[in-house]
Design a protein around this motif. Structure first.
Motif, PDB file in Angstrom:
ATOM      1  N   LEU A   1      -5.873  -2.587   1.271  1.00  0.00           N
ATOM      2  CA  LEU A   1      -5.334  -2.982  -0.043  1.00  0.00           C
ATOM      3  C   LEU A   1      -4.141  -2.078  -0.397  1.00  0.00           C
ATOM      4  O   LEU A   1      -4.236  -0.846  -0.287  1.00  0.00           O
ATOM      5  N   HIS A   2      -3.038  -2.682  -0.790  1.00  0.00           N
ATOM      6  CA  HIS A   2      -1.816  -1.916  -1.056  1.00  0.00           C
ATOM      7  C   HIS A   2      -0.886  -2.741  -1.934  1.00  0.00           C
ATOM      8  O   HIS A   2      -1.056  -3.964  -2.044  1.00  0.00           O
ATOM      9  N   MET A   3       0.106  -2.078  -2.509  1.00  0.00           N
ATOM     10  CA  MET A   3       1.155  -2.797  -3.242  1.00  0.00           C
ATOM     11  C   MET A   3       2.483  -2.586  -2.496  1.00  0.00           C
ATOM     12  O   MET A   3       3.006  -1.464  -2.450  1.00  0.00           O
ATOM     13  N   THR A   4       2.984  -3.650  -1.917  1.00  0.00           N
ATOM     14  CA  THR A   4       4.196  -3.557  -1.088  1.00  0.00           C
ATOM     15  C   THR A   4       5.445  -3.369  -1.946  1.00  0.00           C
ATOM     16  O   THR A   4       5.637  -4.058  -2.942  1.00  0.00           O
ATOM     17  N   LEU A   5       6.305  -2.442  -1.509  1.00  0.00           N
ATOM     18  CA  LEU A   5       7.635  -2.327  -2.128  1.00  0.00           C
ATOM     19  C   LEU A   5       8.709  -2.886  -1.205  1.00  0.00           C
ATOM     20  O   LEU A   5       9.716  -3.408  -1.671  1.00  0.00           O
ATOM     21  N   ALA A   6       8.498  -2.759   0.116  1.00  0.00           N
ATOM     22  CA  ALA A   6       9.476  -3.337   1.049  1.00  0.00           C
ATOM     23  C   ALA A   6       8.798  -3.627   2.377  1.00  0.00           C
ATOM     24  O   ALA A   6       8.270  -2.703   3.013  1.00  0.00           O
ATOM     25  N   PHE A   7       8.800  -4.900   2.756  1.00  0.00           N
ATOM     26  CA  PHE A   7       8.387  -5.256   4.113  1.00  0.00           C
ATOM     27  C   PHE A   7       9.635  -5.090   4.974  1.00  0.00           C
ATOM     28  O   PHE A   7      10.673  -5.694   4.692  1.00  0.00           O
ATOM     29  N   LEU A   8       9.550  -4.237   6.006  1.00  0.00           N
ATOM     30  CA  LEU A   8      10.745  -3.868   6.780  1.00  0.00           C
ATOM     31  C   LEU A   8      10.861  -4.638   8.087  1.00  0.00           C
ATOM     32  O   LEU A   8      11.926  -4.632   8.718  1.00  0.00           O
TER      33      LEU A   8
ATOM     34  N   PRO B   1       5.332  -7.244  -8.659  1.00  0.00           N
ATOM     35  CA  PRO B   1       4.346  -6.284  -8.161  1.00  0.00           C
ATOM     36  C   PRO B   1       2.983  -6.972  -8.017  1.00  0.00           C
ATOM     37  O   PRO B   1       2.547  -7.674  -8.936  1.00  0.00           O
ATOM     38  N   HIS B   2       2.337  -6.793  -6.871  1.00  0.00           N
ATOM     39  CA  HIS B   2       1.049  -7.462  -6.644  1.00  0.00           C
ATOM     40  C   HIS B   2       0.266  -6.763  -5.546  1.00  0.00           C
ATOM     41  O   HIS B   2       0.839  -6.053  -4.719  1.00  0.00           O
ATOM     42  N   ILE B   3      -1.033  -7.007  -5.583  1.00  0.00           N
ATOM     43  CA  ILE B   3      -1.912  -6.562  -4.497  1.00  0.00           C
ATOM     44  C   ILE B   3      -2.608  -7.802  -3.956  1.00  0.00           C
ATOM     45  O   ILE B   3      -3.281  -8.526  -4.714  1.00  0.00           O
ATOM     46  N   THR B   4      -2.422  -8.063  -2.667  1.00  0.00           N
ATOM     47  CA  THR B   4      -3.056  -9.229  -2.059  1.00  0.00           C
ATOM     48  C   THR B   4      -4.541  -8.943  -1.867  1.00  0.00           C
ATOM     49  O   THR B   4      -4.917  -7.921  -1.278  1.00  0.00           O
ATOM     50  N   LEU B   5      -5.377  -9.853  -2.387  1.00  0.00           N
ATOM     51  CA  LEU B   5      -6.837  -9.685  -2.308  1.00  0.00           C
ATOM     52  C   LEU B   5      -7.450 -10.548  -1.229  1.00  0.00           C
ATOM     53  O   LEU B   5      -8.475 -10.199  -0.641  1.00  0.00           O
ATOM     54  N   MET B   6      -6.845 -11.734  -1.016  1.00  0.00           N
ATOM     55  CA  MET B   6      -7.399 -12.686  -0.052  1.00  0.00           C
ATOM     56  C   MET B   6      -6.271 -13.409   0.660  1.00  0.00           C
ATOM     57  O   MET B   6      -5.258 -13.749   0.039  1.00  0.00           O
ATOM     58  N   ARG B   7      -6.425 -13.607   1.964  1.00  0.00           N
ATOM     59  CA  ARG B   7      -5.479 -14.408   2.747  1.00  0.00           C
ATOM     60  C   ARG B   7      -6.170 -15.697   3.166  1.00  0.00           C
ATOM     61  O   ARG B   7      -7.394 -15.798   3.105  1.00  0.00           O
ATOM     62  N   LYS B   8      -5.349 -16.648   3.627  1.00  0.00           N
ATOM     63  CA  LYS B   8      -5.864 -17.981   4.010  1.00  0.00           C
ATOM     64  C   LYS B   8      -6.714 -18.573   2.873  1.00  0.00           C
ATOM     65  O   LYS B   8      -7.765 -19.190   3.105  1.00  0.00           O
TER      66      LYS B   8
ATOM     67  N   LYS C   1       8.196  -1.142  15.966  1.00  0.00           N
ATOM     68  CA  LYS C   1       6.963  -1.160  15.161  1.00  0.00           C
ATOM     69  C   LYS C   1       7.195  -2.019  13.928  1.00  0.00           C
ATOM     70  O   LYS C   1       8.278  -1.985  13.339  1.00  0.00           O
ATOM     71  N   ARG C   2       6.143  -2.724  13.523  1.00  0.00           N
ATOM     72  CA  ARG C   2       6.212  -3.526  12.289  1.00  0.00           C
ATOM     73  C   ARG C   2       5.841  -2.603  11.127  1.00  0.00           C
ATOM     74  O   ARG C   2       4.701  -2.101  11.076  1.00  0.00           O
ATOM     75  N   LEU C   3       6.806  -2.357  10.243  1.00  0.00           N
ATOM     76  CA  LEU C   3       6.604  -1.346   9.198  1.00  0.00           C
ATOM     77  C   LEU C   3       6.784  -1.928   7.799  1.00  0.00           C
ATOM     78  O   LEU C   3       7.495  -2.916   7.614  1.00  0.00           O
TER      79      LEU C   3
HETATM   80  O1  3AM Z   1       1.737  -7.062  -0.111  1.00  0.00           O
HETATM   81  P1  3AM Z   1       1.632  -8.350   0.609  1.00  0.00           P
HETATM   82  O2  3AM Z   1       0.262  -8.626   1.149  1.00  0.00           O
HETATM   83  O3  3AM Z   1       2.177  -9.495  -0.172  1.00  0.00           O
HETATM   84  O4  3AM Z   1       2.642 -10.358   3.280  1.00  0.00           O
HETATM   85  C1  3AM Z   1       2.818  -9.136   3.939  1.00  0.00           C
HETATM   86  C2  3AM Z   1       2.295  -7.978   3.151  1.00  0.00           C
HETATM   87  O5  3AM Z   1       2.641  -8.179   1.799  1.00  0.00           O
HETATM   88  C3  3AM Z   1       4.295  -8.801   4.006  1.00  0.00           C
HETATM   89  O6  3AM Z   1       4.330  -7.415   4.201  1.00  0.00           O
HETATM   90  C4  3AM Z   1       3.164  -6.820   3.662  1.00  0.00           C
HETATM   91  C5  3AM Z   1       2.480  -5.986   4.714  1.00  0.00           C
HETATM   92  O7  3AM Z   1       2.132  -6.764   5.802  1.00  0.00           O
HETATM   93  N1  3AM Z   1       4.943  -9.521   5.088  1.00  0.00           N
HETATM   94  C6  3AM Z   1       4.482  -9.704   6.330  1.00  0.00           C
HETATM   95  N2  3AM Z   1       5.354 -10.447   7.035  1.00  0.00           N
HETATM   96  C7  3AM Z   1       6.383 -10.739   6.211  1.00  0.00           C
HETATM   97  C8  3AM Z   1       7.590 -11.460   6.350  1.00  0.00           C
HETATM   98  N3  3AM Z   1       7.943 -12.044   7.497  1.00  0.00           N
HETATM   99  C9  3AM Z   1       6.116 -10.139   4.960  1.00  0.00           C
HETATM  100  N4  3AM Z   1       6.951 -10.234   3.930  1.00  0.00           N
HETATM  101  C10 3AM Z   1       8.076 -10.947   4.121  1.00  0.00           C
HETATM  102  N5  3AM Z   1       8.398 -11.537   5.284  1.00  0.00           N
END
Ligand code: 3AM
Length: 173
Positions: A37-44, A123-130, A2-4
């Motif tokens: 909408l979220h604030m990421t601490l760790a993309f796993l 620390p950030h919250i992504t609002l828009m992609r592309k 799973k992508r977590l």
């Molecule tokens: O909080 P944001 O939107 O910056 O960009 C993805 C998102 O972060 C990031 O993980 C969060 C939930 O999807 N993300 C996705 N793929 C990634 C990758 N390959 C990644 N961050 C780093 N490397």
């Protein structure tokens, strides 16, 4: 697999502010749906069931020991990040409790052989992609209080990306 990822969810009042801010952005891009909408601490990245279980066991134990700190962070600057092509509302991690929670999440990812961030923490919250360009107006200031850490499952479907909360841990004030 799973992508977590581990992240903080804005509360209802902040979501209202964030969606108002999104409404004032130029429509040249794809707005992140309110529920995402979220604030990421760790993309796993991709996690096996065993890695997920080990992560959850450790976070259960740390939460029980009250070692996951609650924090505050002010997000007050709109930014455009060229490489991921996103517009985000960002801030600076001044609260040492936020820095230690970020370090803890990254440390857990490293111990489990999962993806870790190669960048310093913004620390950030992504609002828009592309997104194409940064809008030229001043951002509102939003102070988030992190009271819970969530483990999200990122699933792609025909409707777009959906984030499902798999587990949550209280952060201790
Ligand atoms: O909080 P944001 O939107 O910056 O960009 C993805 C998102 O972060 C990031 O993980 C969060 C939930 O999807 N993300 C996705 N793929 C990634 C990758 N390959 C990644 N961050 C780093 N490397």
């Amino acid at each position: 697999m799973k992508r977590l990822f581990l992240a903080i969810a804005p509360n209802a009042a902040h979501l209202a502010q964030l969606t108002r801010l999104q409404a004032s952005l130029d429509k040249q891009g794809r707005l992140v749906p309110r529920d995402n909408l979220h604030m990421t601490l760790a993309f796993l990245g991709q996690c096996s069931d065993d890695q997920q279980e080990a992560l959850c066991d450790t976070l259960d134990r740390l939460a029980h020991q009250r070692r996951l700190p609650a924090f505050e962070v002010t997000l007050n600057t709109l930014d455009y990040w060229l490489k991921p092509k996103i517009i985000c509302l960002k801030g600076v991690a001044r609260d040492p409790r936020l820095i230690s929670l970020f370090d803890l999440c990254q440390g857990l990812a490293q111990q489990l052989g999962l993806h870790t961030s190669e960048h310093s923490f913004t620390p950030h919250i992504t609002l828009m992609r592309k997104a194409k360009v940064l809008p030229e107006f001043k951002a509102p200031s939003l102070t988030l209080c992190g009271h819970a850490l969530h483990l999200y499952h990122s699933q792609s479907s025909e409707q777009g990306v959906q984030y499902k909360v798999l587990a949550s841990w209280p952060l201790t004030a």
